[in-house]
Every structure is written in C-alpha cells, then in structure tokens.
Design a protein around this motif. Sequence first.
Motif, PDB file in Angstrom:
ATOM      1  N   PRO A  76       0.294   3.504  24.343  1.00 56.17           N
ATOM      2  CA  PRO A  76      -1.074   4.018  23.653  1.00 56.17           C
ATOM      3  C   PRO A  76      -0.804   3.634  22.381  1.00 56.17           C
ATOM      4  O   PRO A  76      -1.924   3.442  21.578  1.00 56.17           O
ATOM      5  N   LYS A  77       0.306   3.417  21.682  1.00 58.15           N
ATOM      6  CA  LYS A  77       0.635   3.513  20.384  1.00 58.15           C
ATOM      7  C   LYS A  77       0.813   1.810  20.031  1.00 58.15           C
ATOM      8  O   LYS A  77       1.544   1.124  20.670  1.00 58.15           O
ATOM      9  N   PRO A  78      -0.070   1.110  19.488  1.00 54.75           N
ATOM     10  CA  PRO A  78      -0.067  -0.398  19.268  1.00 54.75           C
ATOM     11  C   PRO A  78       1.366  -0.705  18.508  1.00 54.75           C
ATOM     12  O   PRO A  78       2.043   0.112  17.872  1.00 54.75           O
ATOM     13  N   GLY A  86      16.465   2.604  19.407  1.00 58.00           N
ATOM     14  CA  GLY A  86      15.986   3.409  20.415  1.00 58.00           C
ATOM     15  C   GLY A  86      14.875   2.782  21.250  1.00 58.00           C
ATOM     16  O   GLY A  86      14.397   2.858  22.470  1.00 58.00           O
ATOM     17  N   ASP A  87      14.016   1.935  20.375  1.00 56.16           N
ATOM     18  CA  ASP A  87      12.832   1.138  20.881  1.00 56.16           C
ATOM     19  C   ASP A  87      12.484  -0.146  19.924  1.00 56.16           C
ATOM     20  O   ASP A  87      13.072  -0.019  18.993  1.00 56.16           O
ATOM     21  N   GLU A  88      11.609  -0.662  20.435  1.00 58.52           N
ATOM     22  CA  GLU A  88      11.321  -1.928  19.598  1.00 58.52           C
ATOM     23  C   GLU A  88       9.827  -2.341  20.255  1.00 58.52           C
ATOM     24  O   GLU A  88       9.608  -2.504  21.198  1.00 58.52           O
ATOM     25  N   ARG A  89       9.100  -2.780  19.055  1.00 62.53           N
ATOM     26  CA  ARG A  89       7.860  -3.662  19.385  1.00 62.53           C
ATOM     27  C   ARG A  89       8.009  -5.107  19.946  1.00 62.53           C
ATOM     28  O   ARG A  89       8.990  -5.698  19.055  1.00 62.53           O
ATOM     29  N   PHE A  90       7.746  -5.589  20.954  1.00 65.43           N
ATOM     30  CA  PHE A  90       7.954  -6.722  21.605  1.00 65.43           C
ATOM     31  C   PHE A  90       7.050  -7.704  21.051  1.00 65.43           C
ATOM     32  O   PHE A  90       6.079  -8.147  21.509  1.00 65.43           O
ATOM     33  N   ASP A 147       0.003  16.554  11.229  1.00 68.89           N
ATOM     34  CA  ASP A 147      -0.673  15.752  12.639  1.00 68.89           C
ATOM     35  C   ASP A 147       0.566  15.743  13.528  1.00 68.89           C
ATOM     36  O   ASP A 147       0.329  15.591  14.859  1.00 68.89           O
ATOM     37  N   LYS A 148       1.854  16.132  13.382  1.00 68.66           N
ATOM     38  CA  LYS A 148       2.768  16.609  14.228  1.00 68.66           C
ATOM     39  C   LYS A 148       3.005  18.017  14.638  1.00 68.66           C
ATOM     40  O   LYS A 148       3.709  18.233  15.492  1.00 68.66           O
ATOM     41  N   ALA A 149       2.356  18.940  13.895  1.00 66.40           N
ATOM     42  CA  ALA A 149       2.795  20.332  14.271  1.00 66.40           C
ATOM     43  C   ALA A 149       2.480  20.696  15.712  1.00 66.40           C
ATOM     44  O   ALA A 149       3.347  21.476  16.326  1.00 66.40           O
ATOM     45  N   GLY A 199       9.019   3.830  13.106  1.00 65.12           N
ATOM     46  CA  GLY A 199       8.143   5.053  12.470  1.00 65.12           C
ATOM     47  C   GLY A 199       8.341   5.108  11.249  1.00 65.12           C
ATOM     48  O   GLY A 199       9.409   4.603  10.371  1.00 65.12           O
ATOM     49  N   ARG A 200       7.609   5.833  10.510  1.00 66.82           N
ATOM     50  CA  ARG A 200       7.567   6.199   9.050  1.00 66.82           C
ATOM     51  C   ARG A 200       8.800   7.136   8.774  1.00 66.82           C
ATOM     52  O   ARG A 200       9.600   6.706   7.712  1.00 66.82           O
ATOM     53  N   ASN A 201       9.206   8.178   9.416  1.00 68.46           N
ATOM     54  CA  ASN A 201      10.028   8.859   9.126  1.00 68.46           C
ATOM     55  C   ASN A 201      11.373   8.297   9.335  1.00 68.46           C
ATOM     56  O   ASN A 201      12.296   8.396   8.331  1.00 68.46           O
ATOM     57  N   THR A 248       3.786  13.745  21.396  1.00 69.37           N
ATOM     58  CA  THR A 248       5.145  14.288  21.725  1.00 69.37           C
ATOM     59  C   THR A 248       5.855  12.833  22.238  1.00 69.37           C
ATOM     60  O   THR A 248       7.105  13.070  23.000  1.00 69.37           O
ATOM     61  N   HIS A 249       5.420  11.693  22.098  1.00 71.24           N
ATOM     62  CA  HIS A 249       6.272  10.627  22.569  1.00 71.24           C
ATOM     63  C   HIS A 249       7.549  10.346  21.638  1.00 71.24           C
ATOM     64  O   HIS A 249       7.306  10.752  20.465  1.00 71.24           O
ATOM     65  N   VAL A 250       8.347   9.927  22.232  1.00 71.82           N
ATOM     66  CA  VAL A 250       9.664   9.473  21.493  1.00 71.82           C
ATOM     67  C   VAL A 250      10.290   8.171  22.182  1.00 71.82           C
ATOM     68  O   VAL A 250       9.841   7.799  23.275  1.00 71.82           O
ATOM     69  N   ALA A 251      10.666   7.424  21.101  1.00 72.81           N
ATOM     70  CA  ALA A 251      11.079   6.083  21.473  1.00 72.81           C
ATOM     71  C   ALA A 251       9.510   5.329  21.843  1.00 72.81           C
ATOM     72  O   ALA A 251       8.502   5.620  21.221  1.00 72.81           O
ATOM     73  N   SER A 252       9.613   4.727  23.005  1.00 76.70           N
ATOM     74  CA  SER A 252       8.322   4.032  23.560  1.00 76.70           C
ATOM     75  C   SER A 252       8.054   4.805  25.070  1.00 76.70           C
ATOM     76  O   SER A 252       7.840   4.151  25.845  1.00 76.70           O
TER      77      SER A 252
HETATM   78  O1  LIG Z   1       8.090   2.129  17.430  1.00 74.54           O
HETATM   79  C1  LIG Z   1       7.976   3.174  17.118  1.00 74.54           C
HETATM   80  O2  LIG Z   1       6.756   3.122  16.668  1.00 74.54           O
HETATM   81  C2  LIG Z   1       8.849   4.281  17.131  1.00 74.54           C
HETATM   82  O3  LIG Z   1      10.028   4.179  17.470  1.00 74.54           O
HETATM   83  C3  LIG Z   1       7.956   5.474  17.628  1.00 74.54           C
HETATM   84  O4  LIG Z   1       8.472   6.037  18.559  1.00 74.54           O
HETATM   85  C4  LIG Z   1       8.014   6.394  16.353  1.00 74.54           C
HETATM   86  O5  LIG Z   1       9.328   6.909  15.960  1.00 74.54           O
HETATM   87  C5  LIG Z   1       6.926   7.727  16.414  1.00 74.54           C
HETATM   88  O6  LIG Z   1       5.669   6.903  17.119  1.00 74.54           O
HETATM   89  C6  LIG Z   1       6.647   8.401  15.251  1.00 74.54           C
HETATM   90  O7  LIG Z   1       6.328   7.498  14.196  1.00 74.54           O
HETATM   91  P1  LIG Z   1       6.065   8.107  12.800  1.00 74.54           P
HETATM   92  O8  LIG Z   1       7.349   8.520  12.342  1.00 74.54           O
HETATM   93  O9  LIG Z   1       5.559   6.935  11.975  1.00 74.54           O
HETATM   94  O10 LIG Z   1       5.078   9.309  12.920  1.00 74.54           O
END
Ligand SMILES: O=C(O)[C@H](O)[C@@H](O)[C@H](O)[C@H](O)COP(=O)(O)O
Length: 260
Positions: free
Chosen positions: A182-184, A73-77, A210-212, A44-46, A156-160
């Motif tokens: 849901p997040k590609p 914590g997670d990875e796109r496959f 958008d995260k508030a 993710g961006r942050n 409110t998702h974290v990791a995947s």
């Molecule tokens: O593989 C991923 O996409 C991330 O691990 C995901 O969990 C990400 O941390 C959040 O979607 C926040 O992403 P942003 O910081 O870009 O908003």
Amino acid sequence: MTPPQVVVHRDKELMAKAAAARLITKVVDAQAARGSASVVLTGGRNGNALLAALAEAPARDAVDWSRLDLWWGDERFLPEGDPDRNYTQARAALLDAVPLVPARVHPMPASDGPFGNDVDAAAEAYAEELAKAAGPQDHGPVPTFDVLMLGVGPDTHVASLFPEHPGVRETERMVIGVRGAPKPPPTRISLTLPAIRAAREVWLLAAGEDKANAVAIALSGAGEIQAPAAGAHGRGRTLWLLDKAAAAQLPKQLYPLASA
Ligand SMILES: O=C(O)[C@H](O)[C@@H](O)[C@H](O)[C@H](O)COP(=O)(O)O
C-alpha cells in the motif's frame, strides 16, 4: 515476553538525537562485550533522521565502525542508486561519512542486480546472506541483531509488513518479496516477523500526530495480523521511541514524558 517500554520525547528532532545517542551507546557496549555489533536499519523519515543525527553526534566516533555489521529491515525494490531506496538514503544520511567495512554492510538487492526484477529470488538471496552470517549461538537462520530498528506506518505497518497482507502471516521464511504494498513503491523486500523477533532489541520509531492512532492500536494489545507493529518485539527488549504527538493517544499515566 517483556512488555514494551515507551520513551516519549518533546518533538521528532529531539527524538532523533536521543535515539542516535542511545544507538551509539548500545553499539559501543556490544562491541566491548562481544567484539562487534550488528544493527538493522529502517527506511522512512524517522529512520533517516536518526542516521543524520548520528552523523552529527559528538560521540559518533566512539563507535568502532570497522566492527559494525549493518543490515536492512526492508528495501524498496528499485534500481541501484535510486533515490527512493533505503540504502541510498542511509548512505546520504550517514554511511558515506563513516569508515564502515564494505563487506560488513549488507544492502538488500536492487531490481537491476544479479536477480533482475525477480523480487522473490532477491529475497531468497538475502535470506541466504543472513543464514551465512548466523552462528550456532544464534536464534534461527539470522544473526543475533543487537538492535533492529523499525519505523511505524500510520496503518501500523513495520518494515514492509502491512496489515492483513500475506507477508505479516509468514512464519517460516526470514525474508520475503512483497508485491502490491500500500505504501509506494509497490514492490519491496522485507524481513518477516520471525526474523524481526530474533533481535535482542527491537526499537520502533514513530513521530507526528499521524502516527498517534497506530501507536495506540499497536500498544493496546491488537493482533499482529491487523497491526504488524504489535508483533515486532525483541527477545530482550522492545522499545518505542516516540515524540509527544505520536504518544497523544496513550494513557498519560503510563507513559510520562521523557523530555519536557
Ligand atoms: O521502506 C519504508 O518505507 C520503511 O521501511 C517503512 O516501514 C517506514 O519505516 C514506515 O513507513 C515509517 O515511515 P516514516 O518514518 O517516514 O513515517
């Protein structure tokens, strides 16, 4: 469980720099106390902004990079080297610029690796790698991570781990394959909440308006099935690192601004 701490910074750039400085100190302290440190990175961006800030940090090389274990914590496959892989992005942001020991850097498997496109087999292999790294003093079949970082999605998702999806309900396995995210991209590998909760400290990163709403929901006592970020807590500390925009829906008196 200790209540979450919240630190609010002026903007996302300052949040990334402050979080990077905080991570350096945490790793240096862990290495002084225990000889090595173990950190879980987030995509993710942050998450990537924090790594990029760390690469530029004046105190960067106070870290003994040869005694740092990195996990994800997670990875796109996706195939090895795909620009959308968290590992690819972490390497570009920081990892290729510091003298890590390759054997101590544990990327999650790629979709063209030894398990082919079998995401469940890839997830099981990562769970085995974690279990092998765990010791008798650890809490379950994962090493005791000093810091586990998580970006927070607008849902409110974290990791995947996504709201109401099977992964957030997992209570036995430490690592799972995720389909239909849901997040590609839709296919991913993720730590589960039990694995996340084995960490000493969990840091959640959120910036932008958008995260508030997600931040307010997760910090208002919502359940982890509906709001996975609400279930992401560390054994010793849960820290939310926000910018002002992401904290906009929090009661001001509870979360004073750290940096004006
Ligand atoms: O593989 C991923 O996409 C991330 O691990 C995901 O969990 C990400 O941390 C959040 O979607 C926040 O992403 P942003 O910081 O870009 O908003």
